[in-house]
Write an enzyme that holds these catalytic residues in place. Structure first.
Site, PDB file in Angstrom:
ATOM      1  N   SER A 149       0.861  -1.179   0.000  1.00  0.00           N
ATOM      2  CA  SER A 149       0.000   0.000   0.000  1.00  0.00           C
ATOM      3  C   SER A 149       0.898   1.230   0.000  1.00  0.00           C
ATOM      4  CB  SER A 149      -0.898  -0.016   1.242  1.00  0.00           C
ATOM      5  OG  SER A 149      -1.671   1.164   1.307  1.00  0.00           O
ATOM      6  N   LYS A 175      -1.074  -1.125  -4.399  1.00  0.00           N
ATOM      7  CA  LYS A 175      -2.221  -0.235  -4.156  1.00  0.00           C
ATOM      8  C   LYS A 175      -1.685   1.162  -3.963  1.00  0.00           C
ATOM      9  CE  LYS A 175      -4.758   0.253   0.222  1.00  0.00           C
ATOM     10  NZ  LYS A 175      -5.555  -0.529   1.204  1.00  0.00           N
ATOM     11  N   LYS A 177      -2.758   5.107  -2.826  1.00  0.00           N
ATOM     12  CA  LYS A 177      -3.788   5.943  -2.229  1.00  0.00           C
ATOM     13  C   LYS A 177      -4.128   7.063  -3.199  1.00  0.00           C
ATOM     14  CE  LYS A 177      -4.091   4.047   1.954  1.00  0.00           C
ATOM     15  NZ  LYS A 177      -5.348   3.488   2.506  1.00  0.00           N
ATOM     16  N   ASP A 202      -7.052   3.231  -3.482  1.00  0.00           N
ATOM     17  CA  ASP A 202      -7.825   3.309  -2.234  1.00  0.00           C
ATOM     18  C   ASP A 202      -8.063   4.777  -1.909  1.00  0.00           C
ATOM     19  OD1 ASP A 202      -8.995   3.035   0.248  1.00  0.00           O
ATOM     20  OD2 ASP A 202      -7.292   2.018   1.206  1.00  0.00           O
ATOM     21  N   GLU A 227     -10.961   0.932  -3.933  1.00  0.00           N
ATOM     22  CA  GLU A 227     -11.323   0.636  -2.544  1.00  0.00           C
ATOM     23  C   GLU A 227     -11.972   1.857  -1.885  1.00  0.00           C
ATOM     24  OE1 GLU A 227      -7.942  -0.895  -0.397  1.00  0.00           O
ATOM     25  OE2 GLU A 227      -8.919  -0.742   1.554  1.00  0.00           O
ATOM     26  N   ASP A 252     -13.948  -1.397   2.451  1.00  0.00           N
ATOM     27  CA  ASP A 252     -13.056  -1.533   3.598  1.00  0.00           C
ATOM     28  C   ASP A 252     -13.797  -0.986   4.824  1.00  0.00           C
ATOM     29  OD1 ASP A 252     -11.130  -1.022   5.589  1.00  0.00           O
ATOM     30  OD2 ASP A 252      -9.690  -0.057   4.305  1.00  0.00           O
ATOM     31  N   LYS A 276     -10.246  -6.627   7.404  1.00  0.00           N
ATOM     32  CA  LYS A 276      -9.243  -6.344   8.427  1.00  0.00           C
ATOM     33  C   LYS A 276      -9.744  -7.049   9.672  1.00  0.00           C
ATOM     34  CE  LYS A 276      -7.620  -2.009   6.538  1.00  0.00           C
ATOM     35  NZ  LYS A 276      -7.586  -0.539   6.616  1.00  0.00           N
ATOM     36  N   GLY A 304      -4.531  -4.313   6.015  1.00  0.00           N
ATOM     37  CA  GLY A 304      -3.531  -4.142   7.057  1.00  0.00           C
ATOM     38  C   GLY A 304      -3.734  -2.812   7.739  1.00  0.00           C
TER      39      GLY A 304
HETATM   40  O1  OSB Z   1      -7.335   2.060   4.152  1.00  0.00           O
HETATM   41  O2  OSB Z   1      -6.369   0.196   3.997  1.00  0.00           O
HETATM   42  C1  OSB Z   1      -6.438   1.321   4.494  1.00  0.00           C
HETATM   43  C2  OSB Z   1      -3.407   1.855   6.769  1.00  0.00           C
HETATM   44  C3  OSB Z   1      -4.004   2.488   7.846  1.00  0.00           C
HETATM   45  C4  OSB Z   1      -5.343   2.777   7.799  1.00  0.00           C
HETATM   46  C5  OSB Z   1      -6.097   2.426   6.674  1.00  0.00           C
HETATM   47  C6  OSB Z   1      -5.511   1.774   5.603  1.00  0.00           C
HETATM   48  C7  OSB Z   1      -4.125   1.517   5.645  1.00  0.00           C
HETATM   49  C8  OSB Z   1      -3.376   0.953   4.536  1.00  0.00           C
HETATM   50  C9  OSB Z   1      -2.036   0.310   4.828  1.00  0.00           C
HETATM   51  O3  OSB Z   1      -3.708   1.053   3.376  1.00  0.00           O
HETATM   52  C10 OSB Z   1      -2.148  -1.160   4.984  1.00  0.00           C
HETATM   53  C11 OSB Z   1      -0.843  -1.785   5.446  1.00  0.00           C
HETATM   54  O4  OSB Z   1       0.136  -1.732   4.717  1.00  0.00           O
HETATM   55  O5  OSB Z   1      -0.819  -2.330   6.559  1.00  0.00           O
HETATM   56 MG    MG Z   2      -8.537   0.938   2.774  1.00  0.00          MG
END
Ligand code: OSB
Ligand code: MG
Length: 382
Positions: A149, A175, A177, A202, A227, A252, A276, A304
């Site tokens: 991510s 992924k 953001k 995402d 996402e 999510d 999650k 995660g």
């Molecule tokens: O939206 O998936 C998410 C991290 C913190 C809060 C929300 C998200 C995330 C990540 C990172 O996208 C996921 C990871 O690498 O653990």
């Molecule tokens: Mg997410």
């Protein structure tokens, strides 16, 4: 829900052991670089860990909440309150984990707090039996696919450099953001440079239905999914958006348990679900959701929360469960931390896969000196 055997039945039947001591230990670990999203930029991980002691065996679990409520309503503070004042008193030796989950249902929501206690008990039981967590779950060992991510970057060059690094490491999917004003052009830059990369975005709920025409522009990039494009609490409007988009929607934030997943699928609000384990209340609920989705042709992957080695190991074991069909947000430890509190760190093999730690319990060792070095709060609860 229909009367079919639960994918979590083997865990539901396990019994709560006698617990001699319970502590909550909050650690703060600096990130190697800030992690930016449409809702907030985190510069470190403040993780609340639970330490359970039983007959000389010590089990650790990690609450996946942040100190703030910017991603999710739970915080380390609310989780402490719920664990201390409502959940821990329900944990009686001899109860099955299924019965305990039934008692936990009296507390509405607060899945991250519940998962912390449930995971701690599962790890403790696995350690006492001398088996890996995935074996306790009745699951065979297999390598887990990886996914990275990538947070919001200041420039496209920085983003491309991060993707380049991920591709070189052999991550199975990337992924990125996105947020309003930092989306289509940024995705195009990545897609132009990496035409066949399994890629997804995402938005962490940054858009509204009024942006539907704009979001549809993402359809040209052959993304695996988008996402949580709409509000963190919405399911219905995602069903309207999904009808307008070719790209699969993945939910999510809006999925807090099996009932939400069932609603989302019935409405056609998503074609993929990010599980999650903390957000949905633990491993047992995660297994139920994964099984439910798989039976309906809905893709599932493990999200995660940039966890320390403790939570990261839980996510890895979870992905051996039935239904996890897509690479998750499971990356190398070094992506977030120079020095984690647990050993060994998560690394990718030459094909980009992650091996399941094979020792008893989580299969990772929490290093006491590192806990002491990183601890910002330590509270004995029992
Ligand atoms: O939206 O998936 C998410 C991290 C913190 C809060 C929300 C998200 C995330 C990540 C990172 O996208 C996921 C990871 O690498 O653990
Ligand atoms: Mg997410």
């Amino acid at each position: 829900m229909p009367d079919t055997p639960s994918p979590a039945a083997v865990l539901e039947a396990l019994e709560v052991p006698k617990i001699d001591r319970v502590d909550l230990v909050t650690v703060r670990l600096p990130f190697v670089s800030p992690f930016g999203t449409s809702v907030y930029t985190w510069t470190d991980k403040e993780a609340m860990l639970m330490r359970l002691e039983s007959g000389g065996v010590v089990a650790w679990s990690e609450c996946v909440s942040d100190p703030d409520p910017f991603y999710f309503y739970e915080t380390n503070g609310t989780a402490r309150h719920i664990i201390k004042d409502f959940l821990l008193g329900l944990v009686e030796p001899g109860l099955t984990l299924g019965e305990l989950a039934g008692k936990f249902r009296h507390v509405r929501g607060h899945g991250m707090a519940k998962a912390t206690v449930e995971n701690g008990l599962l790890v403790l039981i696995a350690l006492r039996k001398g088996v890996p967590l995935r074996e306790l779950m009745g699951r065979p060992a297999r390598r887990i696919p990886s996914g990275l991510s990538i947070g919001l970057k200041e420039t496209k060059e920085e983003l491309l450099a991060a993707v380049e690094k991920a591709v070189a490491r052999k991550y199975h999917r990337v992924k990125m953001k996105v947020r309003k004003g930092q989306d289509v052009d940024w995705v195009r830059a990545v897609r132009d440079r990496f035409p066949s990369l399994p890629l997804m975005v995402d938005a962490n709920g940054d858009y509204t239905l009024a942006d539907a025409a704009h979001l549809r522009r993402l359809d040209e990039f052959d993304l695996m999914m988008v996402e949580q494009p709409l509000s963190y609490s919405d399911i219905y409007e995602h069903s309207l958006l999904q009808k307008e988009m070719r790209t699969a929607i993945c939910l999510d934030e809006s999925i807090h348990g099996l009932a939400d997943a069932a609603t989302a699928i019935a409405l056609g609000a998503c074609r993929i679900v990010n599980i999650k384990q903390g957000r949905v209340g633990g491993l047992m609920e995660s297994m139920r959701i994964a099984g439910f989705c798989a039976a309906r042709g809905v893709g599932v992957w493990s999200g995660g929360m940039d966890e320390t080695g403790v939570g990261r190991a839980v996510n890895i074991h979870l992905q051996t469960a039935e239904g996890f069909s897509l690479p998750g947000d499971t990356s190398e430890t070094s992506n977030y931390f120079d020095e984690d509190i647990a050993d060994p760190p998560v690394v990718l093999d030459a094909d980009g896969f992650i091996a399941i730690p094979e020792g008893p319990g989580l299969g990772v060792r929490v290093v006491p000196e590192r806990i002491l070095k990183r601890a910002v709060r330590w509270e004995r609860l029992r």
